[in-house]
Write a protein that holds these residues in place. Structure first.
Motif, mmCIF file in Angstrom:
data_model
loop_
_atom_site.group_PDB
_atom_site.id
_atom_site.type_symbol
_atom_site.label_atom_id
_atom_site.label_comp_id
_atom_site.label_asym_id
_atom_site.label_seq_id
_atom_site.Cartn_x
_atom_site.Cartn_y
_atom_site.Cartn_z
ATOM 1 N N ALA A 279 -4.651 -3.733 -0.234
ATOM 2 C CA ALA A 279 -3.577 -2.383 -0.892
ATOM 3 C C ALA A 279 -4.567 -2.507 -2.059
ATOM 4 O O ALA A 279 -5.105 -1.657 -2.298
ATOM 5 N N GLY A 280 -4.058 -3.489 -2.676
ATOM 6 C CA GLY A 280 -4.864 -3.291 -3.958
ATOM 7 C C GLY A 280 -6.092 -3.966 -4.109
ATOM 8 O O GLY A 280 -7.302 -2.746 -5.220
ATOM 9 N N ALA A 469 0.294 -1.886 -6.220
ATOM 10 C CA ALA A 469 -0.358 -2.087 -5.013
ATOM 11 C C ALA A 469 0.571 -3.069 -4.323
ATOM 12 O O ALA A 469 -0.290 -4.028 -4.129
ATOM 13 N N ALA A 474 6.776 -2.816 -4.896
ATOM 14 C CA ALA A 474 6.631 -1.799 -6.076
ATOM 15 C C ALA A 474 7.358 -1.396 -6.621
ATOM 16 O O ALA A 474 7.052 -0.145 -7.178
ATOM 17 N N ALA A 589 0.620 6.409 -0.848
ATOM 18 C CA ALA A 589 -1.279 7.266 -1.734
ATOM 19 C C ALA A 589 -0.288 7.979 -2.154
ATOM 20 O O ALA A 589 -0.987 9.327 -2.095
ATOM 21 N N SER A 626 -0.150 2.397 -4.345
ATOM 22 C CA SER A 626 -0.179 2.310 -2.821
ATOM 23 C C SER A 626 0.315 1.239 -2.245
ATOM 24 O O SER A 626 0.354 -0.094 -2.722
ATOM 25 N N THR A 627 1.387 1.443 -1.506
ATOM 26 C CA THR A 627 2.280 0.904 -0.076
ATOM 27 C C THR A 627 2.918 0.959 0.422
ATOM 28 O O THR A 627 2.483 2.287 1.279
ATOM 29 N N ALA A 637 -4.735 0.962 4.613
ATOM 30 C CA ALA A 637 -4.981 0.520 3.435
ATOM 31 C C ALA A 637 -7.115 1.158 3.247
ATOM 32 O O ALA A 637 -7.128 1.609 1.729
ATOM 33 N N ALA A 641 -6.779 3.822 -0.199
ATOM 34 C CA ALA A 641 -7.172 3.713 -1.312
ATOM 35 C C ALA A 641 -8.924 4.804 -1.865
ATOM 36 O O ALA A 641 -9.205 4.704 -2.473
#
Length: 677
Positions: A279-280, A469, A474, A589, A626-627, A637, A641
């Motif tokens: 995600a990150g 993320a 989170a 997200a 975003s998790t 993911a 993003a």
């Protein structure tokens, strides 16, 4: 003040779109259905440059473009893509080096890749552009298909009816190419609803150009708020129309869901991303590609948590009855296939980052077999996306004997190396990775507040925007504490095989999954244990993975054991990690809502869900999340993003507005109010 909500936009049924029936004059296609040509046989490129580029003043607008966001062109009717490729070439020739271009185009009858390649071969001067487009050309499935044509140029193909697609678009346009077959040939498209949708999706002072001067077009444009004038046409056509709209109408769609109103855009010079998993790292890469300076803070190392497995399967399980979650995951699957393919091609290595070997999804029970049959009956998708198989063909596809007599095959799905993906995404020169543990987030007291990111070592970082993320962690911040998250333990098992062992050619999944081995190491699993935050490897879950493997591939497992391979827990290596899931199993997200403000502003929903307050949702400015990607992060993911980066950078989103809202982190706050909890 409350109001009865307007009808929120809904997604049309998922469908495979029909290719047009064509008659060819060498490389020039003619539509049999509309009895019209796709481009001028005399000089189609010159016509495009005159009608669409010149009348929209694109060369000079590109040259003067200084905004941090992308310049957006919208088109009604992609056809062969000639207009979009000419716009791309014009942008490359005229725009500043740091400018970006966003193209979006609708198409109800997409050409096949072969027809597209043949048509565009008529323009050798555009070969370097058309080759990229043809290589990325998506399957003819209704929806939005995002293609990254270059570091600076993005194309969104909106497959479906033009007016329907524009009504679902979440984004605004600077210049319109009002194209399509002539009004006399295609009257269904040139209707008032089309011009109204264009106006509603326009930025202030957006322009348009079109080859036609038909009365229905002039009247429709004027009624929707556009001004127009006749200007010289191209070649033998004496006149055409050009014009614009100064003050587009407000987006009435948000009256039904004011809480999902996007936050006011604010510039992003520096973004901090917390977490370097799938995600990150995908968010960081998406932002860096858009020219943003990104600092990624990771407590351990990129891909250290649930994204750190040696191998992961890219596949989805789609619902029989079309729902928003299933539509999102299909879009995510198709997007990830393209993005992983581009990334692997740009960074060739052994073993590869991504292998589109295909996924065989077995039906091991009568219930699952019935579900798969109903799914295929409801969704006639192209065989290039998914197809149904029975009996021996499943074993032939898998490369080893399978136990099921029925299953689905996703030919473009496959396996990826999650940890290496994270590391590759973070290689961008605008990304800095810093090890640390974030302990708190606070807004500064400036007129335009920034975020102060506190680390456990006492360091403080300043950022315009922050993206959280960090999977199951989170919601440990004050701002995200109201977001419900479930911790889910997952363990994969690894078995080293002797050289020459027969192994699956495809990813095979049922209750679990098994992938073709990497360097003779077979990866299979994974366990799924809700509400368990432990991460040590245990024999009980190895055994569970072995049992799943034996159920899916009993003959192959028996042959392995007969050859002397020990398939016992103590003979396996493995890895366990904690994933995060939301209560409805869809990722979060989007912008982080101010939960206290939402509970106050929308309290009336506890008594009457039909009384919608006309109050935009309050969000923490510049805070995103975003998790909750669970065990499907490879499919979710990367597209999430793009959703975040597009919203943060004020550009059109890669999914339809109902799907954007479905991902919104505040959806659970609203559902809790409606349920009066």
């Amino acid at each position: 003040m409350t109001q009865r909500p307007a009808q929120a936009p809904t997604l049309p049924p998922l469908a495979a779109l029909s290719a047009p029936q064509l008659t060819w004059n060498d490389t020039s296609p003619h539509s049999d259905a509309f009895d019209d040509v796709y481009f001028s046989r005399e000089d189609g490129r010159a016509e495009t440059e005159h009608v669409f580029l010149g009348a929209n003043r694109l060369p000079e607008r590109f040259a003067a473009w200084q905004a941090s966001r992308a310049f957006v062109i919208g088109e009604t009717g992609f056809g062969t893509g000639l207009n979009m490729l000419c716009a791309w070439a014009c942008f490359e020739q005229n725009a500043p080096a740091d400018a970006r271009l966003h193209l979006l185009s609708t198409e109800k009858f997409p050409l096949s890749r072969e027809a597209l390649t043949r048509a565009l071969s008529a323009w050798p001067s555009l070969a370097s552009y058309s080759q990229v487009l043809c290589a990325l050309w998506p399957d003819a499935v209704s929806g939005i298909h995002r293609l990254h044509l270059s570091e600076r140029v993005t194309l969104d193909l909106h497959f479906g009816d033009t007016t329907e697609r524009l009504n679902l678009l979440d984004g605004q346009v600077d210049a319109w190419f009002l194209d399509g077959f002539a009004p006399s040939k295609n009257p269904d498209m040139w209707q008032p609803e089309l011009f109204e949708a264009m106006a509603a999706r326009s930025r202030p002072w957006a322009t348009f150009a079109t080859f036609t001067c038909a009365g229905i077009v002039k009247r429709g444009l004027k009624a929707a708020g556009f001004h127009w004038q006749k200007v010289p046409g191209f070649g033998r056509k004496r006149e055409m129309l050009a014009g614009g709209i100064e003050t587009p109408p407000p987006d009435a769609r948000r009256s039904a869901t004011p809480w999902f109103m996007p936050p006011t855009h604010r510039d992003a010079h520096h973004v901090v991303v917390i977490g370097a998993g799938l995600a990150g790292s995908s968010v960081a890469a998406a932002l860096a590609k858009r020219g943003k300076r990104v600092t990624v803070i990771e407590r351990d190392a990129p891909g250290a948590g649930g994204s750190g497995n040696r191998q992961g399967a890219l596949y989805v399980k789609l619902a029989v009855d079309t729902n928003l979650q299933s539509r999102f995951y299909l879009a995510g699957l198709l997007y990830s296939q393209r993005q992983f393919g581009q990334l692997a091609a740009a960074h060739p290595q052994e073993p590869p980052l991504w292998q589109p070997c295909g996924v065989v999804q077995l039906a091991l029970s009568d219930k699952e077999a019935t579900r798969q049959r109903r799914f295929m009956a409801h969704h006639p998708l192209p065989a290039s996306v998914v197809s149904a198989h029975t009996d021996t063909t499943l074993s032939e596809l898998a490369g080893v004997p399978v136990s099921a007599s029925q299953g689905l095959y996703y030919p473009q799905a496959g396996w990826a190396r999650p940890k290496r993906l994270c590391e590759q995404w973070l290689q961008h020169p605008r990304i800095t990775v810093q090890q640390g543990d974030v302990t708190g987030l606070a807004q500064t007291s400036e007129q335009t507040p920034r975020w102060q990111v506190a680390l456990a070592n006492g360091e403080r970082l300043q950022a315009d925007h922050v993206v959280i993320a960090t999977a199951s962690l989170a919601n440990r911040f004050t701002q995200t504490a109201e977001l419900p998250l479930q911790q889910v333990r997952g363990q994969v098992s690894e078995l080293t095989l002797p050289e020459g062992t027969q192994t699956p050619d495809k990813v095979v999944c049922a209750g679990g999954y098994v992938s073709p081995p990497i360097e003779n190491v077979l990866t299979f699993g994974a366990s799924f244990v809700p509400n368990d935050a432990t991460s040590h490897v245990i024999d009980e879950e190895h055994q569970r993975n072995i049992d799943e493997l034996r159920q899916a591939l009993p003959e192959w497992v028996a042959a392995l054991e007969a050859s002397g391979v020990s398939l016992r827990p103590e003979a396996l290596e493995g890895r366990a990690a904690v994933r995060a899931a939301s209560p409805d199993k869809t990722p979060y997200a989007g912008p982080v809502p101010n939960a206290a403000a939402w509970q106050r502003d929308y309290a009336v929903l506890r008594k009457d869900a039909s009384k919608v307050p006309s109050i935009p949702g309050e969000h923490y400015p510049g805070l995103w999340i975003s998790t909750a990607h669970g065990s499907r992060g490879l499919a979710s993911a990367p597209l999430c993003a793009e959703v975040l980066a597009s919203r943060l950078c004020d550009e059109p989103l890669p999914i339809e507005q109902p799907l954007v809202d479905h991902l919104h982190p505040g959806r659970r706050l609203i559902s809790a109010l409606v349920r009066a909890q």
